[in-house]
Design an enzyme around this catalytic site. Structure first.
Site, PDB file in Angstrom:
ATOM      1  N   SER A  50       0.861  -1.189   0.000  1.00 58.01           N
ATOM      2  CA  SER A  50       0.000   0.000   0.000  1.00 58.01           C
ATOM      3  C   SER A  50       0.898   1.239   0.000  1.00 58.01           C
ATOM      4  O   SER A  50       2.111   1.144   0.217  1.00 58.01           O
ATOM      5  CB  SER A  50      -0.885  -0.003   1.247  1.00 58.01           C
ATOM      6  OG  SER A  50      -0.055   0.131   2.390  1.00 58.01           O
ATOM      7  N   ASP A  82      -1.073  -1.447  -3.961  1.00 61.91           N
ATOM      8  CA  ASP A  82      -2.436  -1.612  -3.482  1.00 61.91           C
ATOM      9  C   ASP A  82      -3.032  -0.225  -3.208  1.00 61.91           C
ATOM     10  O   ASP A  82      -2.443   0.559  -2.455  1.00 61.91           O
ATOM     11  CB  ASP A  82      -2.353  -2.444  -2.186  1.00 61.91           C
ATOM     12  CG  ASP A  82      -3.702  -2.843  -1.662  1.00 61.91           C
ATOM     13  OD1 ASP A  82      -4.610  -3.036  -2.483  1.00 61.91           O
ATOM     14  OD2 ASP A  82      -3.836  -2.973  -0.432  1.00 61.91           O
ATOM     15  N   HIS A  83      -4.183   0.058  -3.793  1.00 61.15           N
ATOM     16  CA  HIS A  83      -4.871   1.355  -3.586  1.00 61.15           C
ATOM     17  C   HIS A  83      -3.961   2.548  -3.860  1.00 61.15           C
ATOM     18  O   HIS A  83      -3.846   3.457  -3.023  1.00 61.15           O
ATOM     19  CB  HIS A  83      -5.442   1.466  -2.162  1.00 61.15           C
ATOM     20  CG  HIS A  83      -6.515   0.482  -1.864  1.00 61.15           C
ATOM     21  ND1 HIS A  83      -7.802   0.587  -2.353  1.00 61.15           N
ATOM     22  CD2 HIS A  83      -6.497  -0.674  -1.140  1.00 61.15           C
ATOM     23  CE1 HIS A  83      -8.523  -0.443  -1.937  1.00 61.15           C
ATOM     24  NE2 HIS A  83      -7.757  -1.228  -1.203  1.00 61.15           N
ATOM     25  N   GLY A 181     -10.170  -3.748   7.310  1.00 61.39           N
ATOM     26  CA  GLY A 181      -9.945  -3.740   8.760  1.00 61.39           C
ATOM     27  C   GLY A 181     -10.765  -4.800   9.467  1.00 61.39           C
ATOM     28  O   GLY A 181     -11.251  -5.751   8.848  1.00 61.39           O
ATOM     29  N   HIS A 208     -11.732  -7.022  -2.001  1.00 63.25           N
ATOM     30  CA  HIS A 208     -10.934  -6.344  -0.967  1.00 63.25           C
ATOM     31  C   HIS A 208     -11.580  -6.579   0.393  1.00 63.25           C
ATOM     32  O   HIS A 208     -12.711  -7.047   0.484  1.00 63.25           O
ATOM     33  CB  HIS A 208     -10.888  -4.835  -1.261  1.00 63.25           C
ATOM     34  CG  HIS A 208      -9.928  -4.488  -2.350  1.00 63.25           C
ATOM     35  ND1 HIS A 208      -8.772  -3.779  -2.121  1.00 63.25           N
ATOM     36  CD2 HIS A 208      -9.938  -4.775  -3.672  1.00 63.25           C
ATOM     37  CE1 HIS A 208      -8.127  -3.630  -3.272  1.00 63.25           C
ATOM     38  NE2 HIS A 208      -8.812  -4.230  -4.231  1.00 63.25           N
TER      39      HIS A 208
HETATM   40  O1  G3H Z   1      -6.277  -3.838  -0.146  1.00 66.08           O
HETATM   41  C1  G3H Z   1      -6.119  -4.657   0.767  1.00 66.08           C
HETATM   42  C2  G3H Z   1      -7.187  -5.469   1.274  1.00 66.08           C
HETATM   43  O2  G3H Z   1      -8.396  -5.074   0.775  1.00 66.08           O
HETATM   44  C3  G3H Z   1      -7.058  -5.922   2.672  1.00 66.08           C
HETATM   45  O3  G3H Z   1      -8.241  -5.941   3.443  1.00 66.08           O
HETATM   46  O4  G3H Z   1      -7.206  -5.742   5.684  1.00 66.08           O
HETATM   47  O5  G3H Z   1      -9.566  -6.393   5.416  1.00 66.08           O
HETATM   48  O6  G3H Z   1      -7.770  -7.964   4.761  1.00 66.08           O
HETATM   49  P1  G3H Z   1      -8.192  -6.558   4.908  1.00 66.08           P
HETATM   50 ZN    ZN Z   2      -8.244  -2.993  -0.293  1.00 68.36          ZN
END
Ligand code: G3H
Ligand code: ZN
Length: 284
Positions: A50, A82-83, A181, A208
């Site tokens: 990320s 990521d994102h 989360g 996600h």
């Molecule tokens: O982009 C990363 C994920 O969507 C992680 O989600 O922390 O709920 O496993 P999570």
């Molecule tokens: Zn995510």
């Protein structure tokens, strides 16, 4: 092996009905854990960083660690941002050696999300890098990105069809009831919506916020076209809980290796469980 773009991994997953695990890496031990788990399961894997992870570890460190990890295993590994919310940040990742990127324009108005995503696709495609985009707004918090319950918005299938046609992305992250989360209650996924999206867009779908989603719901989502499942929180929990346990049992321990080594083992265990759940064992 050299790093591979995610479209190669996801097309195979889509055709064969499983999902590739996309695991967030924030430090060396977690990179090693993902590599070890994938190797043990003989599974293709996506390591994703990320913007927060890049800020913490440094872009060069993340790239170098994942490249070395990939070179030391026999399974295909992709390195993915990521994102990514900034065009410039995504470009820096491509230049640094990422094999795949996510441009997350989900907070932008639709037209702007389409335009920015297309701009990323044009550059990425020219250099053989895959692009994941997001449509709809996935709730919860991941690092520096928060979407409140009020802001969260499910993906509209018709909009998804237009978005994919106009941007030509390789994979689409959808909002169907998951959140980033730790969940407050049990998440309820909108499978009808997922099915409607997959009927209209033929590309791999990304889930996600998958930590804490019941196994049965993950299996159902995969059967309906999810080919990339993102896990971050469950790894953090396993890693930090083990760290706490080791320190509590050995309060005088000052060797970080004796604390982080067991945490790395705990991370390997949870990642292997997820890989098996996603059906990607022995798919390398
Ligand atoms: O982009 C990363 C994920 O969507 C992680 O989600 O922390 O709920 O496993 P999570
Ligand atoms: Zn995510």
């Amino acid at each position: 092996m050299a790093l591979v773009p995610i479209d190669v991994l996801l097309k195979k997953a889509d055709a064969e009905g499983y999902a590739v695990g996309a695991f967030n890496c924030n430090n060396m031990e977690i990179v090693q854990a993902i590599a070890a788990a994938a190797e043990a399961e003989k599974a293709p894997v996506i390591m994703q960083a990320s913007q927060g992870a890049i800020k913490y570890a440094g872009l060069e460190y993340i790239t170098a660690m994942v490249r070395v990890a990939a070179e030391n295993v026999s399974v295909p590994v992709a390195l993915h941002i990521d994102h990514g919310t900034s065009f410039e940040q995504v470009m820096r990742c491509i230049r640094s050696g990422f094999s795949s990127v996510m441009f997350d324009g989900s907070k932008l108005p639709l037209e702007e999300n389409i335009a920015m995503t297309k701009k990323v696709v044009d550059v990425a495609r020219a250099v053989g890098v895959s692009v994941e985009a997001e449509l709809g707004k996935i709730g919860g918090t991941e690092d520096d990105i928060t979407v409140s319950d009020k802001e969260a918005m499910f993906t509209d299938p018709k909009e998804a069809e237009r978005f994919v046609k106009e941007t030509e992305v390789d994979a689409l992250a959808v909002a169907i009831g998951t959140a980033h989360g730790v969940y407050k209650g049990e998440p309820k996924l909108d499978f009808e919506r997922l099915k409607a999206i997959k009927d209209l867009v033929k590309i791999p779908i990304v889930l996600h916020g998958s930590s804490g989603v019941p196994d049965e719901a993950i299996r159902e989502a995969i059967s309906l076209g999810v080919c990339k499942v993102n896990i971050d929180t469950n790894i953090r929990e396993a890693f930090v809980n083990k760290t706490r346990e080791v320190i509590a049992n050995n309060p005088k321990e000052i060797d970080p290796r004796k604390i982080l080594g067991p945490a790395r083992e705990a991370a390997i265990e949870i990642i292997r469980e997820k890989i098996r759940l996603f059906g990607s064992s022995a798919k390398a």
